[in-house]
Design a protein around this motif. Structure first.
Motif: not given
Length: 255
Positions: A136-139, A171-183
């Protein structure tokens, strides 16, 4: 929120959500439960645990407690399919405000707390056929807001860290991503609104941060997390999915 339309893709998936007893994390945990997943919530306080979630009581600053809680849950189910790293605290401040000890504590929670949870989960994520980490990221990582220097720095670190982890783990098949919400219209925002001299005016300030004119709902963020965790989103890796009402990209000036 009913996530039944997501089908059975998360049926019996094993999911851990840190900071899942309130706000965005609670909405995320609830969404996975409704989609058929086995969900554990790791949090310090578990009074508002979503119905059906497994309680893992731990402070993300306590490496041994986090490793014990997540490791035990992984061992029980033989794997972890999804880790949602979400636990964090806000800290309104300019660069001059507050003792550095406070800043170090916020960084310990908001950044190293993610590191501890991810380290504890990785041995079990490696046992999954479709492992995903959603941070979890942020704006505030990309949009300068007043009195948010420390929080912005922490969320910027999360985004940079997520891309680097994605490169390490893809390459290990583990995907890493983020979500960046506003307020996001959470109980925390409600408390800040209620404490303001003019609550209606304060709520309008939060609404008008977004070009849409309204705050983001926690369920919107939850849907974004479920998308990134979905094994069918196999080409989404090292990305930041914004759910911010146009905050980062729109400038509504008259031409």
């Amino acid at each position: 929120m009913n996530i039944a339309a997501a089908g059975s893709v998360f049926q019996d998936s094993v999911v851990v959500v840190t900071g899942g007893a309130a706000g965005i994390g609670r909405a995320v945990a609830q969404a996975f439960i409704e989609a058929g997943a086995v969900v554990a919530v790791l949090d310090r306080e578990l009074a508002e645990l979503p119905l059906g979630a497994v309680a893992l009581q731990a402070d993300v600053c306590d490496e041994e407690a986090v490793a014990r809680a997540i490791g035990g849950f992984g061992k029980t189910h033989g794997r972890i399919d999804v880790l949602v790293a979400n636990a964090g605290v806000s800290y309104p401040a300019t660069v001059e405000d507050g003792p550095l000890a406070d800043w170090q504590q916020v960084f310990d929670i908001n950044v190293l707390g993610y590191v501890r949870a991810i380290r504890a989960a990785l041995p079990w994520l490696r046992r999954s056929r479709a492992a995903a980490i959603v941070n979890m990221s942020s704006c505030t990582a990309t949009t300068g807001l007043r009195r948010r220097v420390m929080y912005s720095a922490a969320k910027g670190a999360i985004e940079a860290m997520s891309r680097a982890m994605a490169a390490d783990l893809v390459h290990e098949g583990i995907r890493v991503n983020c979500v960046s919400p506003g307020t996001v219209d959470t109980a925390l925002i409600a408390r800040l609104v209620d404490a303001a001299p003019d609550p209606a005016a304060q709520r309008q300030v939060y609404n008008e941060r977004q070009p849409t004119g309204f705050m983001v709902e926690p369920q919107e963020v939850a849907r974004a997390v479920l998308y990134l965790a979905d094994p069918r989103a196999r080409s989404s890796v090292g990305t930041v999915l914004t759910v911010d009402g146009g905050m980062a990209s729109l400038r509504l000036f008259d031409s």
